[in-house]
Design an enzyme around this catalytic site. Structure first.
Site, PDB file in Angstrom:
ATOM      1  N   TYR A  28       0.848  -1.191   0.000  1.00 39.97           N
ATOM      2  CA  TYR A  28       0.000   0.000   0.000  1.00 39.97           C
ATOM      3  C   TYR A  28       0.885   1.243   0.000  1.00 39.97           C
ATOM      4  O   TYR A  28       0.690   2.186   0.745  1.00 39.97           O
ATOM      5  CB  TYR A  28      -0.943  -0.010   1.213  1.00 39.97           C
ATOM      6  CG  TYR A  28      -2.227   0.769   0.995  1.00 39.97           C
ATOM      7  CD1 TYR A  28      -3.188   0.322   0.089  1.00 39.97           C
ATOM      8  CD2 TYR A  28      -2.466   1.962   1.689  1.00 39.97           C
ATOM      9  CE1 TYR A  28      -4.355   1.033  -0.112  1.00 39.97           C
ATOM     10  CE2 TYR A  28      -3.645   2.675   1.498  1.00 39.97           C
ATOM     11  CZ  TYR A  28      -4.587   2.205   0.594  1.00 39.97           C
ATOM     12  OH  TYR A  28      -5.752   2.905   0.394  1.00 39.97           O
ATOM     13  N   GLN A  31       2.443   3.024  -5.531  1.00 40.96           N
ATOM     14  CA  GLN A  31       1.528   2.460  -6.531  1.00 40.96           C
ATOM     15  C   GLN A  31       0.353   1.731  -5.875  1.00 40.96           C
ATOM     16  O   GLN A  31      -0.791   1.859  -6.319  1.00 40.96           O
ATOM     17  CB  GLN A  31       2.273   1.488  -7.456  1.00 40.96           C
ATOM     18  CG  GLN A  31       3.303   2.150  -8.366  1.00 40.96           C
ATOM     19  CD  GLN A  31       2.693   3.108  -9.383  1.00 40.96           C
ATOM     20  OE1 GLN A  31       1.616   2.881  -9.929  1.00 40.96           O
ATOM     21  NE2 GLN A  31       3.383   4.210  -9.635  1.00 40.96           N
ATOM     22  N   THR A  87      12.720  -5.185  -4.522  1.00 42.03           N
ATOM     23  CA  THR A  87      13.707  -5.998  -3.816  1.00 42.03           C
ATOM     24  C   THR A  87      13.066  -6.994  -2.852  1.00 42.03           C
ATOM     25  O   THR A  87      13.709  -7.969  -2.471  1.00 42.03           O
ATOM     26  CB  THR A  87      14.691  -5.103  -3.029  1.00 42.03           C
ATOM     27  OG1 THR A  87      13.934  -4.128  -2.310  1.00 42.03           O
ATOM     28  CG2 THR A  87      15.663  -4.403  -3.964  1.00 42.03           C
ATOM     29  N   GLN A  89       9.918  -8.360  -3.495  1.00 44.22           N
ATOM     30  CA  GLN A  89       8.930  -9.165  -4.224  1.00 44.22           C
ATOM     31  C   GLN A  89       9.232 -10.672  -4.227  1.00 44.22           C
ATOM     32  O   GLN A  89       8.313 -11.472  -4.025  1.00 44.22           O
ATOM     33  CB  GLN A  89       8.773  -8.647  -5.662  1.00 44.22           C
ATOM     34  CG  GLN A  89       8.018  -7.327  -5.720  1.00 44.22           C
ATOM     35  CD  GLN A  89       7.843  -6.794  -7.136  1.00 44.22           C
ATOM     36  OE1 GLN A  89       8.137  -7.485  -8.115  1.00 44.22           O
ATOM     37  NE2 GLN A  89       7.360  -5.561  -7.247  1.00 44.22           N
ATOM     38  N   HIS A 110       6.367  -3.359 -12.807  1.00 47.72           N
ATOM     39  CA  HIS A 110       7.738  -3.239 -13.312  1.00 47.72           C
ATOM     40  C   HIS A 110       8.228  -4.664 -13.564  1.00 47.72           C
ATOM     41  O   HIS A 110       7.876  -5.574 -12.812  1.00 47.72           O
ATOM     42  CB  HIS A 110       8.610  -2.511 -12.282  1.00 47.72           C
ATOM     43  CG  HIS A 110      10.054  -2.360 -12.667  1.00 47.72           C
ATOM     44  ND1 HIS A 110      10.461  -2.034 -13.944  1.00 47.72           N
ATOM     45  CD2 HIS A 110      11.187  -2.495 -11.936  1.00 47.72           C
ATOM     46  CE1 HIS A 110      11.788  -1.971 -13.972  1.00 47.72           C
ATOM     47  NE2 HIS A 110      12.251  -2.243 -12.770  1.00 47.72           N
ATOM     48  N   GLU A 233      18.239  26.102 -12.089  1.00 53.89           N
ATOM     49  CA  GLU A 233      17.662  26.478 -13.384  1.00 53.89           C
ATOM     50  C   GLU A 233      17.306  25.286 -14.257  1.00 53.89           C
ATOM     51  O   GLU A 233      16.611  25.428 -15.263  1.00 53.89           O
ATOM     52  CB  GLU A 233      18.625  27.402 -14.158  1.00 53.89           C
ATOM     53  CG  GLU A 233      18.610  28.817 -13.605  1.00 53.89           C
ATOM     54  CD  GLU A 233      19.319  29.803 -14.518  1.00 53.89           C
ATOM     55  OE1 GLU A 233      19.272  29.608 -15.755  1.00 53.89           O
ATOM     56  OE2 GLU A 233      19.916  30.750 -13.993  1.00 53.89           O
ATOM     57  N   SER A 254      17.583  32.308 -25.093  1.00 55.68           N
ATOM     58  CA  SER A 254      18.152  33.347 -25.964  1.00 55.68           C
ATOM     59  C   SER A 254      18.935  32.707 -27.114  1.00 55.68           C
ATOM     60  O   SER A 254      19.345  31.547 -27.028  1.00 55.68           O
ATOM     61  CB  SER A 254      19.097  34.231 -25.149  1.00 55.68           C
ATOM     62  OG  SER A 254      20.273  33.499 -24.828  1.00 55.68           O
TER      63      SER A 254
END
Ligand code: NAD
Ligand code: MG
Length: 332
Positions: A28, A31, A87, A89, A110, A233, A254
């Site tokens: 939970y 995803q 890791t 699963q 995934h 930036e 620019s």
């Protein structure tokens, strides 16, 4: 591959294939919470699978969902959506493997564990992937606003003959077909995802930023100027690229920036960098990276911890923290 990629929308999906199927959502987190709630709001029968001790239990219950242990949830379900961290699963699969039986569908977001053979389901089990291309909180928020999140669909094994329909119906129920779902394979998704995050998105861009920052500071420019120029930036530039590709970015800066960038960019990210990218891709393709990451985890993550600490201690983090405290910007 690029010119005949299939893209699916709501009308291509048949929701009724989930009518008499129960979906277990294991995990939970980012995803998991989004898939579970979207499925539930779409009228699908959902049960969330969490350990007895999981701190997420309360959240799932207060969101009005049924909660069981992963094993119990998987036992009740026909479709088991594996949304615990990649890791963990394989361990979670070991707990549930004998209750995921012929005709069931194992659903992933995934492809890592299937593609690199860390999970190897029995022949009679469908193996599908629906991978939203965004973090879970956006998958949820978009759905609530009647909008969609683009996603990927892949079928690794179609044991029942309707694995593709099941995947597509799942994608519809979480809102992905509202935006568009691209057909791919476990191999393509896994390898391109790992390459992208290593060479460009997470690894490449932070190395570019740090090296640019260090070059300015080493040559006597102030840390604050170097931070603004090389890190802060970046967001303005990436926003333009996101909106309209590189062209919109070049159009918006620019002429001096455009000419300077066009003549110098490829000198920095040059053939040497391209060769390195090829190496990184090969390590993804031949499983070198996967083996390294799996054994790193088995060893308790010694290098990972070290690298993480070093990254946090980089000078750019200190100057950034101070500057972000002094200025207020970018709050959304
Ligand atoms: P996460 O780390 O946000 O959440 C995992 C959840 O799993 C936790 O909240 C917890 O409920 C549970 N969990 C954690 N450790 C566990 C354990 N040892 N045993 C049982 N349950 C445990 O995970 P996530 O980012 O949602 O990733 C889930 C899957 O989705 C992964 O396959 C990932 O690659 C994929 N994915 C993630 C994103 C993303 O943006 N986060 C995007 C696309 C796909
Ligand atoms: Mg990714």
């Amino acid at each position: 591959m690029t010119d005949n990629t299939d893209i699916y929308y709501d009308d291509d999906a048949d929701s009724t294939v989930l009518d008499d199927r129960t979906v277990a959502v294991l995990g939970y987190g980012s995803q998991g919470h989004a898939h579970a709630q979207n499925l539930d709001d779409s009228g699908v029968d959902v049960v969330v699978g969490l350990r007895e001790t999981s701190s997420s239990r309360e959240a799932a219950e207060s969101d009005g969902l049924d909660v069981a242990t992963p094993r119990n949830a998987a036992e009740q379900a026909d479709v088991v959506s594996v949304l615990v961290p990649d890791t963990v699963q394989p361990d979670v699969y070991d707990e549930i493997r004998d209750v995921v039986t012929e005709g069931d569908t194992l659903q992933f977001a995934h492809g890592f564990n299937i593609h690199y053979g860390q999970i190897d389901p029995e022949d009679g089990i469908n193996v599908t992937m629906v991978a939203p291309k965004s973090p879970g909180h956006l998958v949820r928020r978009n759905y609530e606003h009647n909008e969609g999140t683009p996603g990927l669909l892949a079928v690794y094994r179609d044991a029942t003959g309707d694995a593709h329909d099941i995947g597509l119906a799942y994608a519809k129920a979480i809102g992905c077909t509202r935006a568009g779902v691209i057909e791919t394979s476990f191999q393509e998704e896994t390898e391109s995802d790992l390459f992208g995050e290593q060479a460009v998105l997470c690894g490449g861009v932070t190395s570019l930023v740090k090296t640019g920052y260090e070059t300015l500071v080493d040559n006597g420019y102030s840390r604050e100027m170097a931070y603004f120029e090389c890190l802060n930036e970046l967001k303005l530039i990436v926003d333009l690229m996101y909106e309209g590709g590189n062209s919109e970015m070049w159009d918006s800066v620019s002429d001096t920036a455009e000419y300077g960038g066009l003549t110098r960019g490829d000198r920095v990210v040059d053939d040497h960098a391209r060769e390195r990218m090829e190496e990184v891709l090969e390590e993804v393709q031949d499983g070198t990276f996967a083996r390294e990451w799996i054994s790193e985890n088995q060893a308790g993550r010694p290098s990972y911890k070290q690298l993480r600490a070093a990254e946090k201690n980089h000078d750019i983090e200190d100057v950034g923290e101070d500057l972000r405290a002094l200025f207020s910007w970018g709050e959304e």
